[in-house]
Design an enzyme around this catalytic site. Structure first.
Site, PDB file in Angstrom:
ATOM      1  N   ASN A 109      29.937  47.778  45.864  1.00 51.11           N
ATOM      2  CA  ASN A 109      30.491  46.865  44.869  1.00 51.11           C
ATOM      3  C   ASN A 109      30.164  47.471  43.503  1.00 51.11           C
ATOM      4  O   ASN A 109      29.057  47.315  42.993  1.00 51.11           O
ATOM      5  CB  ASN A 109      29.863  45.482  45.048  1.00 51.11           C
ATOM      6  CG  ASN A 109      30.400  44.470  44.064  1.00 51.11           C
ATOM      7  OD1 ASN A 109      31.155  44.816  43.147  1.00 51.11           O
ATOM      8  ND2 ASN A 109      30.016  43.217  44.228  1.00 51.11           N
ATOM      9  N   ARG A 150      34.594  46.855  47.335  1.00 52.23           N
ATOM     10  CA  ARG A 150      35.147  45.650  46.718  1.00 52.23           C
ATOM     11  C   ARG A 150      36.019  46.089  45.552  1.00 52.23           C
ATOM     12  O   ARG A 150      35.571  46.805  44.664  1.00 52.23           O
ATOM     13  CB  ARG A 150      34.017  44.767  46.206  1.00 52.23           C
ATOM     14  CG  ARG A 150      34.546  43.594  45.429  1.00 52.23           C
ATOM     15  CD  ARG A 150      33.418  42.745  44.893  1.00 52.23           C
ATOM     16  NE  ARG A 150      33.977  41.593  44.210  1.00 52.23           N
ATOM     17  CZ  ARG A 150      33.563  41.155  43.032  1.00 52.23           C
ATOM     18  NH1 ARG A 150      32.573  41.777  42.409  1.00 52.23           N
ATOM     19  NH2 ARG A 150      34.110  40.097  42.488  1.00 52.23           N
ATOM     20  N   HIS A 202      37.320  35.987  43.982  1.00 52.48           N
ATOM     21  CA  HIS A 202      36.280  35.583  44.956  1.00 52.48           C
ATOM     22  C   HIS A 202      36.884  35.402  46.346  1.00 52.48           C
ATOM     23  O   HIS A 202      36.343  34.665  47.183  1.00 52.48           O
ATOM     24  CB  HIS A 202      35.619  34.231  44.582  1.00 52.48           C
ATOM     25  CG  HIS A 202      34.775  34.254  43.348  1.00 52.48           C
ATOM     26  ND1 HIS A 202      34.702  33.178  42.495  1.00 52.48           N
ATOM     27  CD2 HIS A 202      33.962  35.190  42.839  1.00 52.48           C
ATOM     28  CE1 HIS A 202      33.878  33.448  41.496  1.00 52.48           C
ATOM     29  NE2 HIS A 202      33.418  34.675  41.690  1.00 52.48           N
ATOM     30  N   ARG A 238      31.891  31.446  31.196  1.00 50.88           N
ATOM     31  CA  ARG A 238      33.337  31.290  30.962  1.00 50.88           C
ATOM     32  C   ARG A 238      33.708  29.818  30.841  1.00 50.88           C
ATOM     33  O   ARG A 238      33.150  28.968  31.534  1.00 50.88           O
ATOM     34  CB  ARG A 238      34.148  31.898  32.115  1.00 50.88           C
ATOM     35  CG  ARG A 238      33.958  33.382  32.268  1.00 50.88           C
ATOM     36  CD  ARG A 238      34.963  33.954  33.284  1.00 50.88           C
ATOM     37  NE  ARG A 238      34.524  35.251  33.727  1.00 50.88           N
ATOM     38  CZ  ARG A 238      34.213  35.561  34.996  1.00 50.88           C
ATOM     39  NH1 ARG A 238      34.352  34.657  35.954  1.00 50.88           N
ATOM     40  NH2 ARG A 238      33.811  36.760  35.301  1.00 50.88           N
ATOM     41  N   GLU A 269      29.607  38.137  51.137  1.00 51.79           N
ATOM     42  CA  GLU A 269      30.779  38.950  50.813  1.00 51.79           C
ATOM     43  C   GLU A 269      30.652  40.357  51.392  1.00 51.79           C
ATOM     44  O   GLU A 269      31.644  40.951  51.816  1.00 51.79           O
ATOM     45  CB  GLU A 269      30.963  38.999  49.291  1.00 51.79           C
ATOM     46  CG  GLU A 269      31.386  37.644  48.740  1.00 51.79           C
ATOM     47  CD  GLU A 269      31.317  37.557  47.224  1.00 51.79           C
ATOM     48  OE1 GLU A 269      30.226  37.278  46.711  1.00 51.79           O
ATOM     49  OE2 GLU A 269      32.337  37.760  46.567  1.00 51.79           O
TER      50      GLU A 269
END
Ligand code: AMP
Length: 402
Positions: free
Chosen positions: A12, A95, A184, A245, A388
């Site tokens: 990742n 990823r 995601h 965010r 993940e």
């Protein structure tokens, strides 16, 4: 590929970090887990751990770029007898954040695929370049091993047009690829499947709302294993209140800040992505800190928490409407897995939708998937730790062994 090869290295690659895990898909065990951070700075840090190496090792000092970072990772793996030259290695799974509309499945990387991922950089200017660099460096280390790209957007490719389209001029939207992509996706895919398993059902039999609440946060509505809506949009900015965010806001806020506040596009981009959400509202983006301060009566922290959890309730309501019938609402990622307070506030007052917590079950901390709703609740509330890396490894391994 060696017929017995069963290891997958998951990478990742972020703009200044690389997270990695080496998994053995024969028994899904983790052979090594690590992280290189602050790449390009004087204070780079590599943390590597593996049972074979007898625990964790840390390496401090400048690591100039991703190539150097991956070479350092390769050296750590080799020191534990897990080198990338091993015939056991079946694939490297990467990823990749944005797959646009082109990539809706895990994809074997070749030059053409790399070029296509490159064309998507305008949609993910911070992430895709780092992902591409990671793939290129891994390719240079082991050109003979399949490199698989697993896209964060892919699980959301099934979202129907009426949920994916923004109601703007169709020609402009098409010309600039403006639509909801969602992110995601690897986590939403893994957790929604795990939710079905927890309920003792097949994924096709259940409708699930997944709330992935980490530093970034997103919700998804999954009907019978197929994603039908998600809260992030063209970029990861839309939807829930996040660590830094804003999530949803009136787009005219942007015009207002530009016209009246004199802020540039880049300044507004940075404001909404990096200095908004919990951080913007109260000065802390870590939910633990927000909760601690709120508990002491700090008004800004209380308001940030209330805004965060009110947005969650709104999305649960909206996705209940989207799905018609909901079997489970599932919390995952750093905040979702660990914060009983957030879970409690997120379903507070939603009894009419069938959501009732069991306060005792909700307060238990555990790394296991678990149900935290009351027996009488019509809709199960579950906590399922996301994974993940395992999902990327599974998808990569399935692609190279089929
Ligand atoms: P993630 O992006 O999934 O790694 O989640 C990171 C976030 O999880 C951090 O920003 C923390 O706010 C949050 N987090 C971790 N542990 C806890 C906890 N015990 N209570 C509340 N939030 C937590």
């Amino acid at each position: 590929m060696n017929a017995t090869a069963s290891r997958v290295l998951v990478l990742n690659s972020g703009s200044s970090s690389v997270k990695y895990q080496l998994l053995d898909m024969a028994d899904r065990s983790r052979l090594a887990v690590g992280l290189v951070e602050r790449i390009g700075e004087e204070t780079s840090r590599l943390v590597h751990g593996s049972p074979a190496g007898g625990g964790k090792r840390e390496q401090l000092g400048p690591i100039a770029d991703h190539a150097e970072a991956l070479k350092a990772v390769a050296a750590e793996l080799a020191a534990d007898g897990l080198g990338l030259d091993s015939p056991e290695l079946a694939a490297v799974g990467h990823r990749v954040v944005h797959g646009g509309t082109r990539f809706t499945e895990p994809t074997l990387v070749d030059d053409e695929v790399l070029a296509e991922i490159g064309k998507l950089v305008p949609l993910a200017p911070l992430h895709n370049p780092a992902n591409i660099t990671g793939i290129r460096v891994a390719l240079s280390l082991r050109p003979d091993i399949p490199q698989v790209a697993v896209f964060d957007t892919a699980f959301h490719a099934t979202i129907p047009d009426h949920a994916a389209r923004y109601a703007i001029d169709a020609e402009t939207a098409a010309k600039y690829s403006v639509r909801r992509y969602g992110f995601h996706g690897t986590s939403h895919a893994y957790v929604s499947r795990a939710a079905a398993a927890l309920l003792g059902k097949a994924p096709q039999e259940v409708n699930v709302i997944v709330l992935h609440l980490g530093n970034g946060a997103s919700a998804s509505a999954v009907r019978g294993g197929v994603c039908v809506d998600t809260s992030m949009g063209l970029t990861p900015l839309e939807g829930l209140v996040m660590g830094t965010r804003s999530g949803d806001l009136d787009p005219a806020v942007i015009f207002h800040l530009a016209r009246v506040g004199g802020l540039s596009v880049d300044e507004i981009d940075s404001l909404l992505n990096k200095r908004s959400g919990l951080l913007g509202m109260c000065g802390d983006n870590d939910m633990r800190e927000v909760l601690r301060r709120a508990g002491e009566g700090d008004e800004a922290a209380r308001t940030a928490f209330a805004t965060y959890t009110y947005r969650l309730r709104k999305y649960i309501g909206a996705y209940t409407a989207a799905l018609g019938r909901v079997d489970a609402v599932v919390f995952t990622a750093g905040v979702g897995e660990n914060s009983a307070e957030v879970r409690e506030a997120a379903v507070d007052g939603l009894d009419a939708l069938g959501l009732v917590l069991d306060p005792e079950a909700n307060s238990v901390r555990s790394p296991e998937p678990r149900i935290v709703s009351a027996d009488r609740a019509r809709v199960a509330v579950a906590v399922i730790p996301t994974d993940e890396e395992l999902e990327i490894a599974e998808q990569s391994y399935a692609l190279v062994t089929r």
